[in-house]
Design a protein around this motif. Sequence first.
Motif, PDB file in Angstrom:
ATOM      1  N   GLY A 139       0.823  -1.304  -0.087  1.00 53.18           N
ATOM      2  CA  GLY A 139      -0.009  -0.135  -0.077  1.00 53.18           C
ATOM      3  C   GLY A 139       0.752   1.310   0.017  1.00 53.18           C
ATOM      4  N   THR A 140       2.066   1.291   0.178  1.00 49.90           N
ATOM      5  CA  THR A 140       2.989   2.466   0.189  1.00 49.90           C
ATOM      6  C   THR A 140       3.757   2.710  -1.142  1.00 49.90           C
ATOM      7  N   ASP A 141       3.435   3.699  -1.760  1.00 46.08           N
ATOM      8  CA  ASP A 141       4.291   3.740  -3.120  1.00 46.08           C
ATOM      9  C   ASP A 141       5.527   4.436  -2.654  1.00 46.08           C
ATOM     10  N   TYR A 142       6.632   3.809  -2.811  1.00 49.47           N
ATOM     11  CA  TYR A 142       7.874   4.386  -2.391  1.00 49.47           C
ATOM     12  C   TYR A 142       8.572   5.374  -3.550  1.00 49.47           C
ATOM     13  N   THR A 143       7.936   5.188  -4.547  1.00 45.58           N
ATOM     14  CA  THR A 143       8.409   6.325  -5.494  1.00 45.58           C
ATOM     15  C   THR A 143       8.082   7.838  -5.136  1.00 45.58           C
ATOM     16  N   ARG A 144       7.133   7.929  -4.471  1.00 46.38           N
ATOM     17  CA  ARG A 144       6.276   9.225  -4.167  1.00 46.38           C
ATOM     18  C   ARG A 144       6.855   9.672  -2.673  1.00 46.38           C
ATOM     19  N   LEU A 145       7.801   9.089  -1.844  1.00 42.86           N
ATOM     20  CA  LEU A 145       8.172   9.338  -0.292  1.00 42.86           C
ATOM     21  C   LEU A 145       9.279  10.276  -0.493  1.00 42.86           C
ATOM     22  N   GLY A 146       9.049  11.401   0.292  1.00 46.14           N
ATOM     23  CA  GLY A 146      10.044  12.283   0.680  1.00 46.14           C
ATOM     24  C   GLY A 146      11.222  11.658   1.520  1.00 46.14           C
ATOM     25  N   LYS A 147      12.505  12.359   1.577  1.00 48.44           N
ATOM     26  CA  LYS A 147      13.663  11.763   2.229  1.00 48.44           C
ATOM     27  C   LYS A 147      13.310  11.227   3.646  1.00 48.44           C
ATOM     28  N   ARG A 148      12.543  11.883   4.446  1.00 55.73           N
ATOM     29  CA  ARG A 148      12.286  11.643   5.857  1.00 55.73           C
ATOM     30  C   ARG A 148      11.297  10.502   5.829  1.00 55.73           C
ATOM     31  N   ASP A 149      10.198  10.404   5.102  1.00 56.34           N
ATOM     32  CA  ASP A 149       9.445   9.179   4.857  1.00 56.34           C
ATOM     33  C   ASP A 149       9.988   8.056   4.552  1.00 56.34           C
ATOM     34  N   LEU A 150      10.861   8.274   3.445  1.00 55.39           N
ATOM     35  CA  LEU A 150      11.781   7.034   2.759  1.00 55.39           C
ATOM     36  C   LEU A 150      12.633   6.456   3.691  1.00 55.39           C
ATOM     37  N   ARG A 151      13.257   7.274   4.562  1.00 53.23           N
ATOM     38  CA  ARG A 151      14.301   6.490   5.822  1.00 53.23           C
ATOM     39  C   ARG A 151      13.245   5.852   6.514  1.00 53.23           C
ATOM     40  N   VAL A 152      12.067   5.934   6.976  1.00 55.87           N
ATOM     41  CA  VAL A 152      11.329   5.183   7.677  1.00 55.87           C
ATOM     42  C   VAL A 152      10.689   4.166   7.017  1.00 55.87           C
ATOM     43  N   ALA A 153      10.604   4.342   5.863  1.00 55.03           N
ATOM     44  CA  ALA A 153       9.686   3.121   5.015  1.00 55.03           C
ATOM     45  C   ALA A 153      10.546   2.175   4.789  1.00 55.03           C
ATOM     46  N   ARG A 154      12.082   2.528   4.679  1.00 49.66           N
ATOM     47  CA  ARG A 154      13.109   1.526   4.339  1.00 49.66           C
ATOM     48  C   ARG A 154      13.321   0.480   5.249  1.00 49.66           C
ATOM     49  N   ARG A 155      12.843   0.677   6.462  1.00 51.40           N
ATOM     50  CA  ARG A 155      13.022  -0.421   7.449  1.00 51.40           C
ATOM     51  C   ARG A 155      12.145  -1.795   7.090  1.00 51.40           C
ATOM     52  N   ARG A 156      11.275  -1.539   6.253  1.00 48.67           N
ATOM     53  CA  ARG A 156      10.338  -2.524   5.819  1.00 48.67           C
ATOM     54  C   ARG A 156      10.834  -3.277   4.710  1.00 48.67           C
ATOM     55  N   ILE A 157      12.093  -3.031   4.371  1.00 45.11           N
ATOM     56  CA  ILE A 157      12.775  -3.811   3.128  1.00 45.11           C
ATOM     57  C   ILE A 157      13.994  -3.959   3.344  1.00 45.11           C
ATOM     58  N   GLY A 158      14.305  -5.473   3.801  1.00 47.14           N
ATOM     59  CA  GLY A 158      15.703  -6.009   4.083  1.00 47.14           C
ATOM     60  C   GLY A 158      16.590  -5.894   2.729  1.00 47.14           C
ATOM     61  N   MET A 159      18.215  -5.936   3.005  1.00 55.39           N
ATOM     62  CA  MET A 159      18.793  -6.168   1.888  1.00 55.39           C
ATOM     63  C   MET A 159      20.042  -6.761   2.264  1.00 55.39           C
TER      64      MET A 159
END
Length: 257
Positions: free
Chosen positions: A63-83
């Motif tokens: 449900g979260t479109d990563y292409t639309r996230l700003g830097k602050r929100d992206l830092r938080v959202a990246r926790r959901r993607i392990g690499m």
Amino acid sequence: MLTISGLVKKYGAGDPVLKNLDLEVEGEQILSVIGSSGAGKSTLLRCINRLVEPTSGTITLNGTDYTRLGKRDLRVARRRIGMVFQSFNLVDRLTVMENIQCGRLGYISTWAALTRRYPKEDIRRAFDLMERVGIAHYADKRADELSGGERQRVGVIRALMQDPEILLADEPTASLDPKTSEQIMMLLRDLASELKLPVIINIHNVNEAKEFSDRIVGMRYGRIIFDDLPTALTEDAMHEIYAGIPLADRQAEGAAA
């Protein structure tokens, strides 16, 4: 669910590396991405968590479109993607435990990170995972004292410490010997099942992809030209994916990667 729609990545004035790519991934499956060097495999993985910025298209995770996230929100959202990285990306001077706790940096305060005062529940979780992969006895050992397979296990645990909703692995076995490569692939497969976690693996070794994957995607020149079960990966399909490169040359390419 991960949904990628119309993904394009272009560098400068040249042809796009990714060309209007569509892909859906859900459930606890292992999806392996294969193709010749330059097909766009690594770029695809790095676009998903925006280590590489897409030129256009959408990448939506639950449900979260990563292409639309700003830097602050992206830092938080990246926790959901392990690499998990080919080169491990460990800090050699830190211990195994300290490297693993790097997976929690998005959850704890800067002060706690700098003073290495990790929450007790994070330490317990790390020990549980280290026990699971057989390296708990290395908790206080420096990362640069480990073998390649041990270092990659640390990398896998660090990614899992994020409590990710999806795990990406970019050539996780390319720097390892054949036996250790199989062990890492088996570990990823078992963890995907145990944690109900989708895993996308960029891999050169086609035999490992066929043995350990639930699904294989073949890329050529930035497009997906094969998406099916491993049993459907025939020699004709391989010929199309690798643009007529002889099998011996493909194997040599995989060994050199």
